[in-house]
Motif scaffolding. Structure first.
Motif, short mmCIF file in Angstrom:
data_model
loop_
_atom_site.label_atom_id
_atom_site.label_comp_id
_atom_site.label_asym_id
_atom_site.label_seq_id
_atom_site.Cartn_x
_atom_site.Cartn_y
_atom_site.Cartn_z
N UNK A 123 0.85 -1.21 0.00
CA UNK A 123 0.00 0.00 0.00
C UNK A 123 0.88 1.26 0.00
N UNK A 124 2.01 1.17 -0.71
CA UNK A 124 2.94 2.30 -0.68
C UNK A 124 2.96 3.05 -2.01
N UNK A 125 2.53 4.30 -1.98
CA UNK A 125 2.53 5.13 -3.19
C UNK A 125 3.24 6.44 -2.86
N UNK A 126 3.28 7.33 -3.84
CA UNK A 126 3.88 8.66 -3.62
C UNK A 126 3.20 9.39 -2.47
N UNK A 127 1.92 9.12 -2.28
CA UNK A 127 1.19 9.79 -1.20
C UNK A 127 1.76 9.39 0.17
N UNK A 128 1.92 8.06 0.36
CA UNK A 128 2.47 7.59 1.65
C UNK A 128 3.91 8.07 1.81
N UNK A 129 4.64 8.08 0.69
CA UNK A 129 6.04 8.56 0.72
C UNK A 129 6.09 9.99 1.28
N UNK A 130 5.22 10.85 0.75
CA UNK A 130 5.25 12.25 1.18
C UNK A 130 4.81 12.41 2.63
#
Ligand code: ADP
Ligand code: ASP
Ligand code: MG
Length: 458
Positions: A123-130
């Motif tokens: 469930x890791x995307x750019x959103x979670x990254x930020x």
């Protein structure tokens, strides 16, 4: 009372105009002692917004956690979080004197680690990254607020995520920031000391985002412009903008005054002391920016304003990671529309051009882009033979009225006589001469220019 004039321009209440903005970078917050020192510095009796970066090294460590997550290295992720956790327990131990506040800080820190640990690759995307990258500033501001509480200093944290937003193009949404800051500060008129996070913001979807690495300077300038501050102060680990890159050249010296244009050029072309676009909002609002040294607050630092700063060469900066692209075509001879077509290719690929030079049969340009450019190159091939050189560096020499005074160019080029110059841009603005060289000559070039232009050894 807030009055509105026109569609998007807000007129702020008069008390806003007496506020200042002070931004403290990561090294200024690197230890408990430094956090205490900053807490002292901000208590100078002036109403202000204090913008804090993450504690030095934290954002890099969060980036490492993100990279390990993308590689699905579960153990590495866990180890890195545990290490960060231990570092912050030590920091909290050294920072807080009362067990009650210390326990509160540890509890709040745990919430941050639990949040970071909640992510897994599926469930890791750019959103979670930020969201992970935002934790550094959220933590440093929380620690500062708790320390001020412990010292019984009245201060209020205003979450950047409540007022800082970028639009679809990633540009600051000034109206949103201004109206929200106005509301929040206006509702808390009795507060003299507002604390907020640099770097973090929301995007036009309302998601957590950021202003790119080093972006806390940008936050400070945006906030300064939004509240029409008297001054924006950037506090860091050096006594202002130096004439040359102190990471490369030993003998550099601080510059007392710069114009906005000069500072913007230096920041854009690699002077790390300022985020590349951080000067723009302050310049647009005509608010002076002062660069100060947290460790030596008595030093004057650098004042950046609209005031003329003298007709001489002020400083140089260097930007690495540049790619040079040459498009050679017989069809360019007398052909109108050729440059437009070439530029349109860059526009379609959303890649901006830094430097450009032309001759009868070729155009050379540079880009600062580390992504895949194979599709761009393929498209450019329809206009001629394309050559690509990587690992280039732009050396940018900055000063006021550089072109109106004779002799500057001769000094620059004679200093660099032993170095192969790949491109030269002269006359683009009154402030700047840019030279492209192979990165392997960067150190030599900066040292030679230090001697030739400032009579300082390397
Ligand atoms: P902060 O963590 O406070 O944001 P930065 O590391 O981003 O600090 O910026 C300060 C650093 O910028 C200095 O320590 C210095 O090494 C580097 N730097 C690069 N070019 C210059 C320059 N021309 N003048 C001053 N500092 C510079
Ligand atoms: N913490 C962020 C970074 O390290 C932003 C900043 O320090 O300005 O890039
Ligand atoms: Mg910085």
């Amino acid at each position: 009372m807030v009055s509105y004039s026109g569609d998007s321009k807000l007129t702020l209440p008069t008390y806003f105009s007496i506020m200042i903005v002070q931004k403290f970078g990561g090294t200024s917050l690197g230890t408990a002692e430094r956090i205490k020192h900053v807490a002292q510095l901000i208590q100078d009796g002036k109403k202000k917004v204090v913008v804090l970066s993450a504690v030095s090294g934290t954002t890099n460590k969060l980036v490492e956690i993100v990279n390990s997550l993308y590689r699905n290295e579960k153990e590495a992720v866990d180890e890195r979080i545990t290490q960060l956790e231990a570092e912050y327990v030590d920091l909290a131990d050294a920072l807080f004197g009362t067990s009650e506040i210390k326990a509160k800080a540890i509890k709040m820190l745990e919430n941050h680690w639990t949040h970071i640990r909640s992510f897994t690759l599926d469930m890791f995307t750019r959103f979670e990254e930020r969201s992970i990258l935002a934790q550094g500033e959220l933590i440093s501001s929380m620690l500062m607020q708790l320390y001020l509480d412990e010292c019984k200093v009245q201060a209020m944290t205003i979450p950047a995520l409540d007022f800082m937003r970028v639009d679809q193009q990633g540009e600051p949404d000034m109206w949103y920031t201004k109206s929200n800051l106005e509301r929040i500060i206006g509702e808390n008129d009795e507060i003299e000391l507002f604390i907020t996070q640099g770097f973090i913001c929301r995007n036009h979807f309302g998601e957590i985002d950021n202003l790119k690495r080093g972006g806390s300077d940008y936050t400070a300038s945006i906030v300064g412009s939004a509240i029409e501050a008297e001054e924006v102060q950037i506090w860091t680990d050096i006594d202002g903008m130096h004439n040359n890159d102190p990471r490369v050249v030993k003998n550099t010296r601080p510059i007392a005054r710069l114009t906005f244009d000069e500072a913007a050029e230096l920041a854009y072309f690699g002077a790390k002391i300022l985020h590349p676009t951080s000067i723009v909002p302050a310049r647009n609002a005509g608010i002076p920016v002062v660069l100060k040294n947290t460790m030596s607050p008595e030093k004057p630092g650098t004042i950046i304003s609209n005031e003329p700063s003298g007709n001489h060469i002020k400083a140089l900066a260097a930007k690495d990671g540049i790619t040079a692209i040459k498009i050679k075509s017989d069809r360019m001879l007398l052909a109108y529309g050729f440059l437009r077509q070439v530029f349109e290719v860059f526009e379609r690929h959303k890649i901006s051009i830094d430097m450009i030079t032309t001759s009868e049969v070729a155009v050379s340009l540079t880009i600062d882009y580390d992504g895949d450019i194979s599709a761009l190159i393929e498209e450019l091939r329809q206009y001629g033979k394309v050559e690509v050189d990587r690992n280039q560096t732009i050396v940018c020499i900055v000063g006021h009225m550089l072109q109106s005074e004779p002799g500057h160019a001769a000094k620059i080029f004679s200093s660099l006589k032993e170095i192969t110059l790949r491109m030269i841009s002269y006359g683009g603005s009154k402030n700047n001469v840019s030279i492209l060289i192979d990165s392997e000559y960067k150190e030599q070039a900066l040292k030679k220019l230090n001697k030739g232009l400032f009579n300082l050894e390397g």
